[in-house]
Design a protein around this motif. Sequence first.
Motif, mmCIF file in Angstrom:
data_model
loop_
_atom_site.group_PDB
_atom_site.id
_atom_site.type_symbol
_atom_site.label_atom_id
_atom_site.label_comp_id
_atom_site.label_asym_id
_atom_site.label_seq_id
_atom_site.Cartn_x
_atom_site.Cartn_y
_atom_site.Cartn_z
ATOM 1 N N GLN A 260 0.860 -1.185 0.000
ATOM 2 C CA GLN A 260 0.000 0.000 0.000
ATOM 3 C C GLN A 260 0.894 1.231 0.000
ATOM 4 O OE1 GLN A 260 -3.408 -0.538 -0.217
ATOM 5 N NE2 GLN A 260 -2.645 -2.610 -0.455
ATOM 6 N N ARG A 261 0.311 2.387 -0.171
ATOM 7 C CA ARG A 261 1.128 3.602 -0.241
ATOM 8 C C ARG A 261 1.951 3.830 1.019
ATOM 9 N NH1 ARG A 261 -1.623 8.768 -2.307
ATOM 10 N NH2 ARG A 261 -3.303 7.480 -3.052
ATOM 11 N N VAL B 76 9.246 7.247 -3.636
ATOM 12 C CA VAL B 76 8.156 6.786 -4.490
ATOM 13 C C VAL B 76 6.821 7.320 -3.973
ATOM 14 C CG1 VAL B 76 6.937 4.753 -5.361
ATOM 15 C CG2 VAL B 76 9.427 4.717 -5.150
ATOM 16 N N ARG B 77 6.625 7.266 -2.664
ATOM 17 C CA ARG B 77 5.378 7.763 -2.081
ATOM 18 C C ARG B 77 5.218 9.257 -2.347
ATOM 19 N NH1 ARG B 77 5.576 5.722 2.786
ATOM 20 N NH2 ARG B 77 6.827 7.381 3.665
ATOM 21 N N ALA B 78 6.292 10.018 -2.194
ATOM 22 C CA ALA B 78 6.230 11.471 -2.436
ATOM 23 C C ALA B 78 5.897 11.765 -3.899
ATOM 24 C CB ALA B 78 7.554 12.123 -2.052
ATOM 25 N N ALA B 79 6.484 11.004 -4.809
ATOM 26 C CA ALA B 79 6.206 11.224 -6.230
ATOM 27 C C ALA B 79 4.741 10.935 -6.544
ATOM 28 C CB ALA B 79 7.120 10.346 -7.080
ATOM 29 N N LEU B 80 4.185 9.881 -5.971
ATOM 30 C CA LEU B 80 2.778 9.568 -6.198
ATOM 31 C C LEU B 80 1.862 10.616 -5.566
ATOM 32 C CD1 LEU B 80 2.728 5.697 -5.766
ATOM 33 C CD2 LEU B 80 2.295 6.986 -7.860
ATOM 34 N N GLU B 81 2.242 11.102 -4.393
ATOM 35 C CA GLU B 81 1.416 12.125 -3.737
ATOM 36 C C GLU B 81 1.391 13.425 -4.535
ATOM 37 O OE1 GLU B 81 2.981 12.295 0.232
ATOM 38 O OE2 GLU B 81 1.927 10.467 0.830
ATOM 39 N N ALA C 290 -2.009 9.662 -10.821
ATOM 40 C CA ALA C 290 -1.151 8.475 -10.758
ATOM 41 C C ALA C 290 -1.385 7.713 -9.462
ATOM 42 C CB ALA C 290 0.313 8.865 -10.883
ATOM 43 N N ALA C 291 -1.507 8.434 -8.358
ATOM 44 C CA ALA C 291 -1.724 7.784 -7.064
ATOM 45 C C ALA C 291 -3.050 7.032 -7.041
ATOM 46 C CB ALA C 291 -1.679 8.825 -5.946
ATOM 47 N N TYR D 198 0.900 -5.965 -10.181
ATOM 48 C CA TYR D 198 1.422 -4.810 -10.915
ATOM 49 C C TYR D 198 2.133 -3.843 -9.982
ATOM 50 C CZ TYR D 198 -1.356 -6.519 -14.781
ATOM 51 O OH TYR D 198 -1.874 -7.303 -15.779
ATOM 52 N N ARG D 199 1.600 -3.631 -8.786
ATOM 53 C CA ARG D 199 2.278 -2.741 -7.834
ATOM 54 C C ARG D 199 3.653 -3.288 -7.480
ATOM 55 N NH1 ARG D 199 -1.912 -2.359 -3.258
ATOM 56 N NH2 ARG D 199 -3.107 -3.789 -4.514
#
Length: 95
Positions: A27-28, A35-40, A45-46, A56-57
């Motif tokens: 999970q996030r 990676v979490r910061a980029a998705l946020e 995308a998030a 896939y994740r």
Amino acid sequence: MGPAWVRDSGLSADGDVLIELEPEGPQRDDLADDVRAALEDSPAAAAFFDTLPQYYRKAYLRWVDATTRRPEVHAARIAEVVRLPATGIKERPRS
């Protein structure tokens, strides 16, 4: 619950069972900070990443983790993890 499960668990057919469901796969909150910061930073995308099956994740994360010793490639792959899901692509590039 099927009959074999009930028989092997020691429970009676009319008994109560407490079932706890948890999200499957990474999970996030489990992601590396970068990676979490980029998705946020990319809500589209998030949101798409959150809907991906765990296969896939995990594939995306393994692909990014394979570059931890090469910072320039690592950053490029994180950018792809944001770009591809933001456009609705669920599979990472094969390289």
